[in-house]
Design a protein around this motif. Structure first.
Motif, PDB file in Angstrom:
ATOM      1  N   TRP A  88     -14.394  -7.452  -4.805  1.00  0.00           N
ATOM      2  CA  TRP A  88     -13.228  -7.514  -3.926  1.00  0.00           C
ATOM      3  C   TRP A  88     -11.961  -7.029  -4.615  1.00  0.00           C
ATOM      4  N   ALA A  89     -11.801  -7.325  -5.911  1.00  0.00           N
ATOM      5  CA  ALA A  89     -10.584  -6.911  -6.616  1.00  0.00           C
ATOM      6  C   ALA A  89     -10.538  -5.391  -6.770  1.00  0.00           C
ATOM      7  N   GLY A  90     -11.666  -4.788  -7.158  1.00  0.00           N
ATOM      8  CA  GLY A  90     -11.701  -3.341  -7.319  1.00  0.00           C
ATOM      9  C   GLY A  90     -11.517  -2.612  -5.996  1.00  0.00           C
ATOM     10  N   SER A  91     -12.126  -3.133  -4.940  1.00  0.00           N
ATOM     11  CA  SER A  91     -11.995  -2.513  -3.620  1.00  0.00           C
ATOM     12  C   SER A  91     -10.555  -2.588  -3.126  1.00  0.00           C
ATOM     13  N   ALA A  92      -9.942  -3.763  -3.272  1.00  0.00           N
ATOM     14  CA  ALA A  92      -8.552  -3.940  -2.839  1.00  0.00           C
ATOM     15  C   ALA A  92      -7.619  -3.034  -3.629  1.00  0.00           C
ATOM     16  N   ALA A  93      -7.860  -2.944  -4.953  1.00  0.00           N
ATOM     17  CA  ALA A  93      -7.021  -2.089  -5.786  1.00  0.00           C
ATOM     18  C   ALA A  93      -7.150  -0.628  -5.381  1.00  0.00           C
ATOM     19  N   ALA A  94      -8.378  -0.189  -5.098  1.00  0.00           N
ATOM     20  CA  ALA A  94      -8.587   1.195  -4.675  1.00  0.00           C
ATOM     21  C   ALA A  94      -7.879   1.465  -3.351  1.00  0.00           C
ATOM     22  N   GLY A  95      -7.996   0.526  -2.388  1.00  0.00           N
ATOM     23  CA  GLY A  95      -7.330   0.700  -1.095  1.00  0.00           C
ATOM     24  C   GLY A  95      -5.823   0.748  -1.228  1.00  0.00           C
ATOM     25  N   LEU A  96      -5.259  -0.155  -2.040  1.00  0.00           N
ATOM     26  CA  LEU A  96      -3.804  -0.183  -2.213  1.00  0.00           C
ATOM     27  C   LEU A  96      -3.300   1.053  -2.948  1.00  0.00           C
ATOM     28  N   ALA A  97      -4.084   1.525  -3.928  1.00  0.00           N
ATOM     29  CA  ALA A  97      -3.692   2.747  -4.635  1.00  0.00           C
ATOM     30  C   ALA A  97      -3.661   3.932  -3.676  1.00  0.00           C
ATOM     31  N   ALA A  98      -4.677   4.022  -2.824  1.00  0.00           N
ATOM     32  CA  ALA A  98      -4.724   5.110  -1.837  1.00  0.00           C
ATOM     33  C   ALA A  98      -3.555   4.997  -0.863  1.00  0.00           C
ATOM     34  N   PHE A  99      -3.228   3.772  -0.454  1.00  0.00           N
ATOM     35  CA  PHE A  99      -2.091   3.536   0.434  1.00  0.00           C
ATOM     36  C   PHE A  99      -0.796   4.020  -0.214  1.00  0.00           C
ATOM     37  N   GLY A 100      -0.588   3.661  -1.487  1.00  0.00           N
ATOM     38  CA  GLY A 100       0.630   4.058  -2.185  1.00  0.00           C
ATOM     39  C   GLY A 100       0.739   5.561  -2.381  1.00  0.00           C
ATOM     40  N   ILE A 101      -0.368   6.201  -2.760  1.00  0.00           N
ATOM     41  CA  ILE A 101      -0.374   7.654  -2.955  1.00  0.00           C
ATOM     42  C   ILE A 101      -0.076   8.364  -1.636  1.00  0.00           C
ATOM     43  N   CYS A 102      -0.697   7.884  -0.573  1.00  0.00           N
ATOM     44  CA  CYS A 102      -0.483   8.494   0.742  1.00  0.00           C
ATOM     45  C   CYS A 102       0.959   8.317   1.204  1.00  0.00           C
ATOM     46  N   LEU A 103       1.532   7.135   0.969  1.00  0.00           N
ATOM     47  CA  LEU A 103       2.941   6.921   1.318  1.00  0.00           C
ATOM     48  C   LEU A 103       3.846   7.896   0.570  1.00  0.00           C
ATOM     49  N   LEU A 173      12.502   5.863   5.213  1.00  0.00           N
ATOM     50  CA  LEU A 173      11.809   5.095   4.179  1.00  0.00           C
ATOM     51  C   LEU A 173      11.640   3.639   4.593  1.00  0.00           C
ATOM     52  N   SER A 174      12.617   3.079   5.296  1.00  0.00           N
ATOM     53  CA  SER A 174      12.490   1.704   5.792  1.00  0.00           C
ATOM     54  C   SER A 174      11.290   1.591   6.726  1.00  0.00           C
ATOM     55  N   GLY A 175      11.148   2.564   7.619  1.00  0.00           N
ATOM     56  CA  GLY A 175      10.007   2.556   8.522  1.00  0.00           C
ATOM     57  C   GLY A 175       8.697   2.814   7.803  1.00  0.00           C
ATOM     58  N   LEU A 176       8.712   3.742   6.858  1.00  0.00           N
ATOM     59  CA  LEU A 176       7.496   4.120   6.138  1.00  0.00           C
ATOM     60  C   LEU A 176       6.891   2.942   5.378  1.00  0.00           C
ATOM     61  N   LEU A 177       7.741   2.086   4.850  1.00  0.00           N
ATOM     62  CA  LEU A 177       7.269   0.952   4.051  1.00  0.00           C
ATOM     63  C   LEU A 177       6.836  -0.244   4.893  1.00  0.00           C
ATOM     64  N   SER A 178       7.224  -0.283   6.159  1.00  0.00           N
ATOM     65  CA  SER A 178       6.993  -1.502   6.943  1.00  0.00           C
ATOM     66  C   SER A 178       5.524  -1.790   7.277  1.00  0.00           C
ATOM     67  N   PRO A 179       4.620  -0.774   7.357  1.00  0.00           N
ATOM     68  CA  PRO A 179       3.214  -1.127   7.662  1.00  0.00           C
ATOM     69  C   PRO A 179       2.399  -1.565   6.442  1.00  0.00           C
ATOM     70  N   VAL A 180       3.058  -2.103   5.409  1.00  0.00           N
ATOM     71  CA  VAL A 180       2.302  -2.610   4.257  1.00  0.00           C
ATOM     72  C   VAL A 180       1.242  -3.591   4.777  1.00  0.00           C
ATOM     73  N   PRO A 181      -0.035  -3.407   4.410  1.00  0.00           N
ATOM     74  CA  PRO A 181      -1.121  -4.182   5.047  1.00  0.00           C
ATOM     75  C   PRO A 181      -1.268  -5.597   4.511  1.00  0.00           C
ATOM     76  N   VAL A 182      -0.228  -6.412   4.687  1.00  0.00           N
ATOM     77  CA  VAL A 182      -0.250  -7.776   4.156  1.00  0.00           C
ATOM     78  C   VAL A 182      -1.372  -8.593   4.795  1.00  0.00           C
ATOM     79  N   PHE A 183      -1.336  -8.708   6.105  1.00  0.00           N
ATOM     80  CA  PHE A 183      -2.297  -9.547   6.825  1.00  0.00           C
ATOM     81  C   PHE A 183      -3.707  -8.986   6.692  1.00  0.00           C
ATOM     82  N   LEU A 184      -3.855  -7.678   6.850  1.00  0.00           N
ATOM     83  CA  LEU A 184      -5.169  -7.044   6.783  1.00  0.00           C
ATOM     84  C   LEU A 184      -5.775  -7.170   5.391  1.00  0.00           C
ATOM     85  N   LEU A 185      -4.962  -7.027   4.354  1.00  0.00           N
ATOM     86  CA  LEU A 185      -5.455  -7.134   2.977  1.00  0.00           C
ATOM     87  C   LEU A 185      -5.991  -8.535   2.703  1.00  0.00           C
TER      88      LEU A 185
END
Length: 255
Positions: A88-103, A173-185
């Protein structure tokens, strides 16, 4: 920050997160992920931006939020594909890294509201097709006591940060950052830890399907805010999102 707005920020978001969490626990991983597709943090951010920074600012931020949903789709895809291979830690880290790179890549993309909406819909459809196929189930594992308070605290912190920093960040940038996947993560990591990759993917697939209504919500906000009143805009956006999400849930539960 106006004194009269702060209590709303401290109450509205945690109540939304609490209600969604309790519903997800009752009806299972797929419905939980679907609920995570609602703009549980992004919608409060948008409303508070409209009140504090003005409708035009919030309307432009809506385009940024739609762009951010493309990064959210990438997060779901990478996390879902990694869940069968990594913990779970590696999967979450990979997903968040992809999210950050894409942003980071999307922050340099100049695009119109309609073009960004089309990009989001195509991205979500592709991710839904590429995620592994699983069967949704009702969770039988009791979450820890700290789970709900943590979700509420993190989501509220995101809203407070983005609305406080909006003037410096600017609308896009305010809008771009707002869909951070808090609940989904949180939903996905808990499902993977307690019940395995299939449960995690079920959450993520539900999140992808629910995000179509998220996109419709911000399409309406971006198109109407500044043309009609704030209350009318968000009422219409909420109605449109509920109709789309209701239709998607009905289809998904038949499959």
């Amino acid at each position: 920050m106006p004194v009269e707005i702060l209590p709303l920020k401290l109450v509205v978001t945690p109540l939304l997160i609490a209600a969604a969490t309790l519903v997800a626990r009752r009806w299972g991983h797929g419905v939980g992920g679907w609920l995570a597709g609602f703009p549980l943090t992004s919608a409060p951010v948008s409303v508070f931006l409209a009140i504090e920074q003005g409708p035009d600012f919030a309307a432009r931020a809506a385009t940024g939020t739609l762009l951010g949903l493309t990064a959210l789709a990438v997060f779901c895809l990478v996390y879902g594909r990694a869940a069968g291979r990594l913990g779970w830690a590696g999967s979450a880290a990979a997903g968040l890294a992809a999210f950050g790179i894409c942003l980071g890549a999307l922050s340099a993309v100049p695009a119109s509201l309609s073009a960004v909406f089309a990009l989001v819909c195509v991205s979500l459809a592709l991710v839904a097709a590429l995620l592994p196929t699983t069967r949704a189930a009702v969770s039988s594992v009791k979450p820890p006591a700290w789970d709900l308070p943590l979700r509420m605290a993190v989501a509220t912190t995101v809203v407070l940060f983005l609305t406080a920093a909006a003037h410096r960040l600017g609308p896009m940038l305010s809008g771009l950052l707002s869909p951070v996947p808090v609940f989904l993560l949180v939903l996905a990591t808990f499902a993977q830890r307690s019940e395995g990759p299939a449960a995690c993917v079920s959450v993520l697939r539900g999140g992808v399907m629910g995000t179509f209504a998220f996109a419709v919500f911000f399409l309406v906000v971006g198109a109407l805010l500044g043309r009609i009143g704030i209350g009318a805009t968000y009422a219409l956006a909420s109605l449109a999102g509920l109709v789309v999400n209701g239709a998607i849930l009905a289809v998904v539960r038949r499959v």
